[in-house]
Design a protein around this motif. Structure first.
Motif, PDB file in Angstrom:
ATOM      1  N   THR A   1       0.875  -1.279  -0.029  1.00 21.67           N
ATOM      2  CA  THR A   1      -0.056   0.064  -0.078  1.00 21.67           C
ATOM      3  C   THR A   1       0.834   1.309  -0.023  1.00 21.67           C
ATOM      4  OG1 THR A   1      -0.208  -0.099   2.612  1.00 21.67           O
ATOM      5  CG2 THR A   1      -1.796  -1.075   1.260  1.00 21.67           C
ATOM      6  N   VAL A   2       0.372   2.449  -0.723  1.00 24.66           N
ATOM      7  CA  VAL A   2       1.041   3.642  -0.823  1.00 24.66           C
ATOM      8  C   VAL A   2       0.051   4.549  -0.160  1.00 24.66           C
ATOM      9  CG1 VAL A   2       2.060   5.393  -2.012  1.00 24.66           C
ATOM     10  CG2 VAL A   2       2.396   3.089  -2.924  1.00 24.66           C
ATOM     11  N   THR A   3       0.301   5.364   0.912  1.00 18.20           N
ATOM     12  CA  THR A   3      -0.665   6.218   1.531  1.00 18.20           C
ATOM     13  C   THR A   3      -0.029   7.613   1.514  1.00 18.20           C
ATOM     14  OG1 THR A   3      -1.346   4.260   2.986  1.00 18.20           O
ATOM     15  CG2 THR A   3      -1.912   6.455   3.717  1.00 18.20           C
ATOM     16  N   ALA A   4      -0.981   8.228   1.251  1.00 18.71           N
ATOM     17  CA  ALA A   4      -0.894   9.729   1.151  1.00 18.71           C
ATOM     18  C   ALA A   4      -2.020  10.449   1.599  1.00 18.71           C
ATOM     19  CB  ALA A   4      -0.356   9.848  -0.170  1.00 18.71           C
ATOM     20  N   LEU A   5      -1.743  11.923   2.145  1.00 17.35           N
ATOM     21  CA  LEU A   5      -2.888  12.763   2.271  1.00 17.35           C
ATOM     22  C   LEU A   5      -2.930  13.924   1.386  1.00 17.35           C
ATOM     23  CD1 LEU A   5      -2.029  13.353   6.307  1.00 17.35           C
ATOM     24  CD2 LEU A   5      -3.667  11.741   5.147  1.00 17.35           C
ATOM     25  N   GLY A   6      -1.941  14.447   0.900  1.00 15.76           N
ATOM     26  CA  GLY A   6      -1.868  15.171  -0.310  1.00 15.76           C
ATOM     27  C   GLY A   6      -0.436  15.407  -0.929  1.00 15.76           C
TER      28      GLY A   6
ATOM     29  N   ALA B   1       8.603  -6.984 -10.839  1.00 13.41           N
ATOM     30  CA  ALA B   1       9.162  -6.113 -10.036  1.00 13.41           C
ATOM     31  C   ALA B   1       8.177  -4.874  -9.723  1.00 13.41           C
ATOM     32  CB  ALA B   1      10.325  -5.297 -10.672  1.00 13.41           C
ATOM     33  N   TRP B   2       8.178  -3.878  -8.884  1.00 14.86           N
ATOM     34  CA  TRP B   2       7.266  -3.028  -8.844  1.00 14.86           C
ATOM     35  C   TRP B   2       8.216  -1.603  -8.117  1.00 14.86           C
ATOM     36  CZ3 TRP B   2       5.685  -0.476  -4.160  1.00 14.86           C
ATOM     37  CH2 TRP B   2       5.943  -1.060  -3.116  1.00 14.86           C
ATOM     38  N   SER B   3       7.520  -0.303  -8.285  1.00 12.99           N
ATOM     39  CA  SER B   3       8.386   0.604  -8.129  1.00 12.99           C
ATOM     40  C   SER B   3       7.179   1.882  -7.438  1.00 12.99           C
ATOM     41  CB  SER B   3       9.429   1.216  -8.932  1.00 12.99           C
ATOM     42  OG  SER B   3       8.621   1.570 -10.127  1.00 12.99           O
ATOM     43  N   VAL B   4       7.639   2.967  -6.651  1.00 15.32           N
ATOM     44  CA  VAL B   4       7.092   3.813  -6.466  1.00 15.32           C
ATOM     45  C   VAL B   4       7.966   5.310  -6.409  1.00 15.32           C
ATOM     46  CG1 VAL B   4       5.570   5.237  -4.299  1.00 15.32           C
ATOM     47  CG2 VAL B   4       5.499   2.781  -4.698  1.00 15.32           C
ATOM     48  N   SER B   5       7.539   6.274  -7.086  1.00 15.51           N
ATOM     49  CA  SER B   5       8.625   7.430  -7.282  1.00 15.51           C
ATOM     50  C   SER B   5       7.689   8.640  -6.723  1.00 15.51           C
ATOM     51  CB  SER B   5       8.763   7.676  -8.391  1.00 15.51           C
ATOM     52  OG  SER B   5       9.506   6.364  -9.161  1.00 15.51           O
ATOM     53  N   LEU B   6       8.279   9.489  -5.869  1.00 12.41           N
ATOM     54  CA  LEU B   6       7.716  10.401  -5.107  1.00 12.41           C
ATOM     55  C   LEU B   6       8.068  11.977  -5.626  1.00 12.41           C
ATOM     56  CD1 LEU B   6       5.476  11.628  -3.111  1.00 12.41           C
ATOM     57  CD2 LEU B   6       7.441  11.426  -1.437  1.00 12.41           C
ATOM     58  N   LEU B   7       7.132  12.686  -6.262  1.00 10.64           N
ATOM     59  CA  LEU B   7       7.502  13.940  -6.643  1.00 10.64           C
ATOM     60  C   LEU B   7       7.462  14.992  -5.538  1.00 10.64           C
ATOM     61  CD1 LEU B   7       6.843  12.700  -9.554  1.00 10.64           C
ATOM     62  CD2 LEU B   7       6.515  14.878 -10.248  1.00 10.64           C
ATOM     63  N   GLU B   8       6.627  14.947  -4.883  1.00  9.40           N
ATOM     64  CA  GLU B   8       6.207  16.006  -3.937  1.00  9.40           C
ATOM     65  C   GLU B   8       5.364  15.516  -2.817  1.00  9.40           C
ATOM     66  OE1 GLU B   8       2.502  18.702  -5.138  1.00  9.40           O
ATOM     67  OE2 GLU B   8       4.170  18.851  -6.556  1.00  9.40           O
ATOM     68  N   GLY B   9       5.474  16.041  -1.299  1.00  6.44           N
ATOM     69  CA  GLY B   9       4.823  15.690  -0.478  1.00  6.44           C
ATOM     70  C   GLY B   9       5.369  14.328   0.271  1.00  6.44           C
ATOM     71  N   LYS B  10       4.681  13.786   1.023  1.00  5.72           N
ATOM     72  CA  LYS B  10       5.360  12.625   1.718  1.00  5.72           C
ATOM     73  C   LYS B  10       4.247  11.336   1.756  1.00  5.72           C
ATOM     74  CE  LYS B  10       7.308  11.236   6.309  1.00  5.72           C
ATOM     75  NZ  LYS B  10       7.325  11.704   7.681  1.00  5.72           N
ATOM     76  N   ILE B  11       4.646  10.078   1.468  1.00  8.29           N
ATOM     77  CA  ILE B  11       4.143   9.059   1.436  1.00  8.29           C
ATOM     78  C   ILE B  11       4.582   7.728   2.283  1.00  8.29           C
ATOM     79  CG2 ILE B  11       2.882   9.219  -0.853  1.00  8.29           C
ATOM     80  CD1 ILE B  11       5.070   7.267  -1.941  1.00  8.29           C
ATOM     81  N   ARG B  12       3.712   6.865   2.741  1.00  9.27           N
ATOM     82  CA  ARG B  12       4.275   5.641   3.322  1.00  9.27           C
ATOM     83  C   ARG B  12       3.925   4.414   2.407  1.00  9.27           C
ATOM     84  NH1 ARG B  12       3.520   5.062   9.708  1.00  9.27           N
ATOM     85  NH2 ARG B  12       5.319   6.710   9.357  1.00  9.27           N
ATOM     86  N   VAL B  13       4.945   3.761   2.356  1.00  8.64           N
ATOM     87  CA  VAL B  13       4.831   2.383   1.634  1.00  8.64           C
ATOM     88  C   VAL B  13       4.964   1.404   2.619  1.00  8.64           C
ATOM     89  CG1 VAL B  13       5.594   0.982  -0.254  1.00  8.64           C
ATOM     90  CG2 VAL B  13       5.774   3.520  -0.288  1.00  8.64           C
ATOM     91  N   ALA B  14       3.767   0.537   2.596  1.00 12.29           N
ATOM     92  CA  ALA B  14       3.816  -0.684   3.568  1.00 12.29           C
ATOM     93  C   ALA B  14       3.443  -1.808   2.890  1.00 12.29           C
ATOM     94  CB  ALA B  14       2.831  -0.200   4.438  1.00 12.29           C
TER      95      ALA B  14
ATOM     96  N   ALA C   1       4.370  -8.416   5.341  1.00 13.25           N
ATOM     97  CA  ALA C   1       5.866  -8.628   5.944  1.00 13.25           C
ATOM     98  C   ALA C   1       5.970  -7.813   7.190  1.00 13.25           C
ATOM     99  CB  ALA C   1       6.840  -8.087   4.985  1.00 13.25           C
ATOM    100  N   HIS C   2       4.994  -7.070   7.427  1.00 16.12           N
ATOM    101  CA  HIS C   2       4.954  -6.087   8.566  1.00 16.12           C
ATOM    102  C   HIS C   2       6.301  -4.806   8.540  1.00 16.12           C
ATOM    103  CE1 HIS C   2       2.116  -8.534  10.747  1.00 16.12           C
ATOM    104  NE2 HIS C   2       2.551  -9.582  10.470  1.00 16.12           N
ATOM    105  N   ASN C   3       6.140  -4.538   7.202  1.00 20.04           N
ATOM    106  CA  ASN C   3       7.285  -3.656   6.711  1.00 20.04           C
ATOM    107  C   ASN C   3       6.611  -2.190   6.155  1.00 20.04           C
ATOM    108  OD1 ASN C   3       9.783  -2.801   6.282  1.00 20.04           O
ATOM    109  ND2 ASN C   3      10.210  -3.599   4.420  1.00 20.04           N
ATOM    110  N   SER C   4       7.351  -1.243   6.544  1.00 20.38           N
ATOM    111  CA  SER C   4       7.166   0.089   5.923  1.00 20.38           C
ATOM    112  C   SER C   4       8.176   1.031   5.780  1.00 20.38           C
ATOM    113  CB  SER C   4       5.724   0.759   6.843  1.00 20.38           C
ATOM    114  OG  SER C   4       6.092   1.016   7.962  1.00 20.38           O
ATOM    115  N   VAL C   5       8.166   2.148   4.896  1.00 24.46           N
ATOM    116  CA  VAL C   5       9.166   3.141   4.796  1.00 24.46           C
ATOM    117  C   VAL C   5       8.266   4.459   4.291  1.00 24.46           C
ATOM    118  CG1 VAL C   5       9.461   2.317   2.508  1.00 24.46           C
ATOM    119  CG2 VAL C   5      11.329   3.613   3.837  1.00 24.46           C
ATOM    120  N   ASP C   6       8.857   5.441   4.855  1.00 26.08           N
ATOM    121  CA  ASP C   6       8.399   6.671   4.535  1.00 26.08           C
ATOM    122  C   ASP C   6       9.527   7.434   3.297  1.00 26.08           C
ATOM    123  OD1 ASP C   6       6.336   6.632   6.252  1.00 26.08           O
ATOM    124  OD2 ASP C   6       7.353   8.040   7.606  1.00 26.08           O
TER     125      ASP C   6
END
Length: 342
Positions: A200-205, A216-229, A233-238
């Motif tokens: 999951t990729v969680t964002a507010l704005g 494979a899979w990937s997430v790229s962030l341009l602006e703001g902040k997101i949490r990938v979980a 695996a009970h694993n997450s990263v901001d």
């Protein structure tokens, strides 16, 4: 004799560069010549633009380690960064990438101009009030923007399927395949959650890109902040702006700084590469076209290149490679384009 690389600061007329490449590669094609004559007559500005591009073409040939080539690469990156800033200020603006340089590193090092214009000519679709299991999708080579009920915008890349799976206290979507860019309307009381490959990729704005590839899979962030979980695996990263998380099958997550504007240039109809092997560039171009390119030579596949290329224009791309002696072009079964060593 030293040759000078083209100056990327001059935008010029992108179509002119493409005509130079095609005419150079197919000088005896009468049908192509007729089309070119019609293009010249369609606008008084086309003739001087073509002359300028042809002059630059005739002076191209610098080795990849020459100062002008390095300068061209730096200019391309600066041009891309400027595009990103303009998009942030005016999200709906149309742009032309102008005449971009493709720098080939290797024994024959050259700099090549390719056309890369693109714009969405239709307004983004507006989704009605969200319902569970609303599905949006694109075909190969198609790009589509969807304005969701909360004002968020999801832009779908080629061959993509996106589902709205929940639309209440939580704004939930699932990316089944492909790639999508999300510009999220801020609402702290309603998290915006995209699920892909069970993560999951969680964002507010914020603004971020999610992509699924085979294995494979990937997430790229341009602006703001997101949490990938990864709930399993009970694993997450901001993630912070300018970073990319990528995971291949059986491997751990890898987070690194990335040129996120280049990674998401597909939204404007172009693909940007910096000193990457031709095999990787061809792989990306193949995602956007039903007519595929196959490289039959390991040496050609390993040739590193840099530049901005138009999505879907495999014909212009291989014409340019052939014109500069980077590869010979053959036609395989079912119209497949085969690149072999020159």
């Amino acid at each position: 004799m030293r040759h000078l690389a083209p100056n990327l600061a001059s935008s010029g007329e992108p179509d002119a560069a493409e005509w130079v490449a095609r005419l150079h590669n197919r000088p005896n094609d009468l049908s192509l010549r007729r089309d070119f004559d019609s293009w010249l007559k369609s606008d008084p500005a086309n003739k001087p633009a073509f002359d300028s591009a042809a002059d630059a073409w005739s002076r191209i040939g610098a080795l990849s380690d020459e100062p002008e080539i390095r300068s061209a690469r730096a200019a391309l990156k600066a041009d891309l960064a400027a595009d990103a800033r303009r998009r942030h200020a005016r999200p709906q603006m149309r742009w032309a990438a102008g005449i971009a340089a493709m720098v080939m590193a290797g024994g024959f090092g050259t700099a090549l101009w390719l056309a890369a214009t693109s714009a969405d000519h239709s307004a983004p679709a507006v989704a009605p009030a969200q319902m569970a299991e609303a599905v949006y999708q694109t075909g190969v080579g198609e790009r589509k923007s969807i304005t969701l009920a909360d004002g968020s915008v999801a832009t779908l890349s080629t061959d993509t399927v996106l589902r709205v799976t929940e639309w209440g206290a939580r704004r939930g979507l699932t990316l089944d395949r492909g790639e999508a860019f999300f510009q999220v309307a801020k609402n702290p009381q309603r998290p915006f959650v995209v699920t892909a490959q069970g993560r999951t990729v969680t964002a507010l704005g914020t603004a971020f890109n999610v992509r699924i590839d085979p294995g494979a899979w990937s997430v790229s962030l341009l602006e703001g902040k997101i949490r990938v979980a990864d709930p399993a695996a009970h694993n997450s990263v901001d993630l912070l702006p300018g970073s990319r998380l990528e995971q291949h099958a059986g491997a751990t997550w890898a987070v690194a700084a990335a040129d996120v504007a280049a990674l998401t240039s597909w939204r404007e109809g172009s693909l940007v590469f910096d000193n990457q092997p031709l095999s990787q560039i061809v792989g990306e171009l193949n995602r956007y076209s039903d007519r595929k390119i196959r490289i039959a030579s390991p040496r050609v596949a390993a040739t590193p290149m840099s530049g901005r290329f138009k999505t879907g224009d495999v014909g212009g791309f291989v014409d340019a490679l052939s014109a500069y002696g980077a590869a010979k072009v053959r036609t395989g079964e079912g119209g497949e384009i085969v690149l072999v060593a020159p």
